[in-house]
Scaffold this motif. Sequence first.
Motif, short mmCIF file in Angstrom:
data_model
loop_
_atom_site.label_atom_id
_atom_site.label_comp_id
_atom_site.label_asym_id
_atom_site.label_seq_id
_atom_site.Cartn_x
_atom_site.Cartn_y
_atom_site.Cartn_z
N ARG A 51 64.75 -39.07 80.53
CA ARG A 51 63.82 -40.18 80.79
C ARG A 51 62.78 -40.23 79.67
N TYR A 52 62.98 -41.20 78.80
CA TYR A 52 62.09 -41.32 77.63
C TYR A 52 60.79 -41.96 78.03
N PHE A 53 59.73 -41.50 77.40
CA PHE A 53 58.46 -42.21 77.50
C PHE A 53 58.45 -43.24 76.35
N ASN A 54 57.49 -43.30 75.47
CA ASN A 54 57.50 -44.40 74.48
C ASN A 54 57.85 -43.89 73.09
N PRO A 55 59.11 -44.01 72.68
CA PRO A 55 59.51 -43.51 71.37
C PRO A 55 59.00 -44.42 70.24
N ILE A 56 58.37 -43.82 69.26
CA ILE A 56 57.88 -44.56 68.09
C ILE A 56 58.12 -43.70 66.84
N GLY A 57 57.76 -44.23 65.67
CA GLY A 57 57.88 -43.44 64.44
C GLY A 57 59.22 -43.67 63.76
N GLU B 194 71.39 -33.15 85.74
CA GLU B 194 69.99 -32.76 85.54
C GLU B 194 69.22 -33.92 84.93
N ILE B 195 67.93 -33.93 85.21
CA ILE B 195 67.06 -34.99 84.68
C ILE B 195 65.85 -34.35 84.00
N PHE B 196 65.52 -34.85 82.82
CA PHE B 196 64.35 -34.32 82.11
C PHE B 196 63.46 -35.47 81.62
N ASN B 197 62.17 -35.28 81.74
CA ASN B 197 61.20 -36.17 81.10
C ASN B 197 61.09 -35.79 79.63
N LEU B 198 61.09 -36.80 78.77
CA LEU B 198 60.86 -36.51 77.35
C LEU B 198 59.63 -37.29 76.87
N GLY B 199 58.55 -36.56 76.74
CA GLY B 199 57.31 -37.14 76.25
C GLY B 199 56.52 -36.04 75.57
N THR B 200 55.28 -36.38 75.21
CA THR B 200 54.44 -35.35 74.56
C THR B 200 53.56 -34.65 75.57
N GLY B 201 53.33 -35.31 76.72
CA GLY B 201 52.42 -34.76 77.71
C GLY B 201 50.99 -35.29 77.53
N THR B 202 50.79 -36.16 76.55
CA THR B 202 49.44 -36.69 76.29
C THR B 202 49.44 -38.21 76.41
N GLY B 203 48.49 -38.72 77.14
CA GLY B 203 48.35 -40.17 77.27
C GLY B 203 47.44 -40.72 76.18
N VAL B 204 47.85 -41.83 75.59
CA VAL B 204 47.08 -42.47 74.51
C VAL B 204 46.94 -43.95 74.86
N SER B 205 45.73 -44.48 74.76
CA SER B 205 45.54 -45.90 75.11
C SER B 205 45.94 -46.79 73.94
N VAL B 206 46.15 -48.06 74.24
CA VAL B 206 46.51 -49.02 73.19
C VAL B 206 45.42 -49.03 72.12
N LEU B 207 44.16 -49.05 72.56
CA LEU B 207 43.06 -49.11 71.58
C LEU B 207 42.98 -47.81 70.76
N GLU B 208 43.25 -46.69 71.40
CA GLU B 208 43.27 -45.42 70.65
C GLU B 208 44.39 -45.41 69.61
N LEU B 209 45.53 -45.98 69.99
CA LEU B 209 46.66 -46.01 69.06
C LEU B 209 46.29 -46.86 67.84
N ILE B 210 45.65 -47.98 68.09
CA ILE B 210 45.23 -48.87 66.99
C ILE B 210 44.23 -48.15 66.07
#
Length: 362
Positions: free
Chosen positions: A199-205, A283-299
Amino acid sequence: MKEKSKKFKYFTYIRSKFDYIMKKILVTGGTGFIGSHTVVELINAGYEVVIADNLSNSKTGSLEGIEQITGVKAPFERVDLCDKVAFEALLKKHRSINAVIHFAAFKAVGESVEQPLKYYHNNLTSLINLLDLMPQYGIENIVFSSSCTVYGQPEQLPVTEQSPIQPATSPYGQTKQISETIIRDVVAASDRIKSIALRYFNPIGAHASALIGELPVGTPNNLMPFITQTAIGIREQLNVFGNDYNTPDGSCIRDYIHVVDLAKAHVTAVSRLMENRNKKPFEIFNLGTGTGVSVLELITTFEKVTGVKLNYRIVGRRAGDTEQVWADTSFANNELGWKTLSTLEETLLSAWNWEKRINNNG
Ligand code: UFG
């Protein structure tokens, strides 16, 4: 004659050893964003890869990128997996596949609301064809691309794999939930097929070489390519969808994961299946970083690492958006022995380098 049969036996012996070492993996959707990065990591890890894609949302340029990065020209088959006859022809041609990583699917949330049948037909028929053909061709392992969209707006954050599944907010999300259910049922009914859903969170890069990356067709739906296209001047302005959410700065929060870190998790997952290290058949796995980032923080972070000022404005909320979601990654960290390595800054810079390269600007 005797000499020939001795030679043949020797050849068969060597071949069997080779097969053992060089496991062959079919990557469906392998020219796409996550698919192409995963192909690179699989080849780097010593796997033989066959790429299948119908190029409906990707270009063959990623194949050149993969070859330049790895020095390996992986066989590519242009095939629509909904066409079962063509799909079977691929499996006949590329015998002894050990596992499939199934990325191929449509993924635009908004489009899925407008054209639900397109999504149900494509995303489910291709999966059903795959699961139907796997036993006939001795394929026992499937890694499936799922999404954190299945959690909707979780009541508790960070979200674990045990968090309840929420009713899907789009036909796209529905296809991910139904696909997981189909796989669960098929695995339960089979004594051979094993699966891992990621289960992907938001892949970027993008890859550090900037030779492969995200290449959205038309106007991007997702935030990251919209940011890089605005920064380079393709888009005049970035719209931030809402600053009145119940979050510290009012914009939505997501868990943005570097696509290369995500790709590496697929190598770990597929080898876990092929080496029978899985604890359960599904099996099911979450794939993320574990850190939440807001849209404004990303910008703000993007502006800081690139030195480019983004022309953005706050507009109304986008229908169907989840307010905030980020992953509890402890299960993937502990069980897969996998964790993300890239910082947000590195991730954003890699996306920017890719955007500059495809626009011949850097
Ligand atoms: N956003 C903007 N402006 C834009 C684009 C997006 O402000 O131009 C905001 C969105 O409102 C959201 C955040 O940026 O708050 C992230 O949006 P994305 O569209 O990049 O990503 P989503 O989290 O909405 O969706 C992604 C995938 C889906 C998947 C979902 C959950 O695109 O396929 O994650 O897994 F279903």
